[in-house]
Design a protein around this motif. Sequence first.
Motif, PDB file in Angstrom:
ATOM      1  N   LYS A   4       0.286  -5.373   5.952  1.00 23.48           N
ATOM      2  CA  LYS A   4       1.197  -6.453   5.567  1.00 23.48           C
ATOM      3  C   LYS A   4       0.527  -7.408   4.580  1.00 23.48           C
ATOM      4  O   LYS A   4       1.173  -7.902   3.643  1.00 23.48           O
ATOM      5  CB  LYS A   4       1.653  -7.215   6.818  1.00 23.48           C
ATOM      6  N   THR A  41       3.564  -8.500  -3.625  1.00 23.42           N
ATOM      7  CA  THR A  41       4.790  -9.276  -3.874  1.00 23.42           C
ATOM      8  C   THR A  41       4.490 -10.507  -4.727  1.00 23.42           C
ATOM      9  O   THR A  41       5.201 -10.799  -5.704  1.00 23.42           O
ATOM     10  CB  THR A  41       5.424  -9.715  -2.539  1.00 23.42           C
ATOM     11  N   LYS A  49       0.762  -5.906   1.178  1.00 18.82           N
ATOM     12  CA  LYS A  49       2.146  -5.916   0.697  1.00 18.82           C
ATOM     13  C   LYS A  49       2.533  -7.313   0.211  1.00 18.82           C
ATOM     14  O   LYS A  49       3.236  -7.463  -0.797  1.00 18.82           O
ATOM     15  CB  LYS A  49       3.091  -5.433   1.802  1.00 18.82           C
ATOM     16  N   LYS A 108      -0.347   2.648   5.421  1.00 16.62           N
ATOM     17  CA  LYS A 108       0.946   2.806   6.092  1.00 16.62           C
ATOM     18  C   LYS A 108       0.910   2.124   7.449  1.00 16.62           C
ATOM     19  O   LYS A 108      -0.115   2.116   8.126  1.00 16.62           O
ATOM     20  CB  LYS A 108       1.284   4.289   6.263  1.00 16.62           C
ATOM     21  N   TYR A 109       2.052   1.576   7.807  1.00 13.53           N
ATOM     22  CA  TYR A 109       2.147   0.926   9.114  1.00 13.53           C
ATOM     23  C   TYR A 109       1.973   1.961  10.223  1.00 13.53           C
ATOM     24  O   TYR A 109       2.505   3.078  10.146  1.00 13.53           O
ATOM     25  CB  TYR A 109       3.506   0.248   9.293  1.00 13.53           C
ATOM     26  N   THR A 147      -1.481  -0.873  -2.238  1.00  8.78           N
ATOM     27  CA  THR A 147      -0.849  -0.403  -0.995  1.00  8.78           C
ATOM     28  C   THR A 147      -0.913   1.115  -0.855  1.00  8.78           C
ATOM     29  O   THR A 147      -0.395   1.666   0.128  1.00  8.78           O
ATOM     30  CB  THR A 147       0.623  -0.856  -0.939  1.00  8.78           C
TER      31      THR A 147
END
Length: 439
Positions: free
Chosen positions: A186, A193, A189, A217-218, A213
């Motif tokens: 996060k 942004t 990410k 991966k989550y 990113t």
Amino acid sequence: MKITLYTQSQKDYAPINIRLRDGRKVDAKALTPFFVNPDRFKDGILKQYRTPARADAQMKRQIKEKNDAVIKLQKDLDDLVNEVKNQFNNRNDYETINSRWLKNIVSRKKETTPTKLVEYFDVYFKDKKSSLRKSTIKNLKTFQRRLKKYEVKEGVIYIAEIDKDFKNNLIKWLDDEGYAHNTKVKTFKVIVTICNHAKEKNKPTHTDLSSLTSGLKYQPTTHIYLNLSELEKIKEIKLDDFRLDYARDWLLISCYTAQRMSDFLKFTKKNIIEIDDDLFLDIKQEKTDTPVYVYLNEDVMRILDKYDGNFPPLFANNVGSNETIYNRLIKSVCKKAEINELVKSNQRQTENNRYKVVEVPKWKAASSHIGRRSYATNYYGKLSTELLMSATGHKSESQFLAYVKLAQIDRAKALAKAFKQFSMNKDVKLSIVKESSNS
């Protein structure tokens, strides 16, 4: 006239204050836009990092980057002190020298077009203030503070220099600090942004930005729900504390209406409408701005009858306090109902304030989202997914299924049941009835 730079906090990342004194008449103070590790700051002078004798090339490069940031910060502080001196020495006779005067000088020294990542967050907030929810801004500020803390040890993050090397350094720092994997994902990410927004505003960004990113991966998270038998236990328990009783009723309402806490704690009698002799909630979800009609079943109606047709009372006037109290009380409600099944849950650890997946009794893992997940899981396979989504407000089935927490064996049973009913020519799915022009 004397100007002093100092910190009042001993935290790793402390704000720098400036103080101007001139005899007994003037004693002005202001907060500067600069932060520093107090251990490396004394009498307005920053202490540079030493390079160990056996440092390898990578360590030398990292120390140089940190010292470059130290040198830049020292220059900014020296410039500020000189500006205050100049403004004081060239002041007009009518000017009153006080803290407000000093704050005005400090504010004029702030960069108008930040090139630093941490500072650019504020530009993003200002530009997006009309479209971002308060809770979103609050979450983003958590990441901003985290990156400020990173800067103390690793140096200032410039938007144009965010590349693969930065990614590797930040991952190592996040690991050393004990942050969970999904928190790391996060964080990157959020950084992308913010940087993309800067790019749209013609700020230079690194060509490696898109790789931040890549490969991150989550990991599947552990979410719990209350099954129908557990809901029955919650209904039946005797509660002498009126606040626990209110919390129990709100918890049941959330499990039967599928709404987020930001929505269901705002339910009022005015939201209830009648369609073809049935009662529904007519609401617009705060997070997605999605209008939904939610059927009020017998369990919800019994709770409303208990309060003379109204929803239960709230716990506080302040929204944040109300939500905090609710989250605390429903744990007590579930504990009293003996919801003791052991589950894996992401729990905050008191020793380092980080989250860690541990095994706990289900009551301890109960939080506001448990109602929404319980609705999706308890009725999945029993009612049309399309109909359930009309209540949850999900736009896609994949989003909805993220809330369905059935074990694989339960999914298999649901599939078998559906096939058997299909073979008997029984269509168990319901269709959404379109609104008439009169409704």
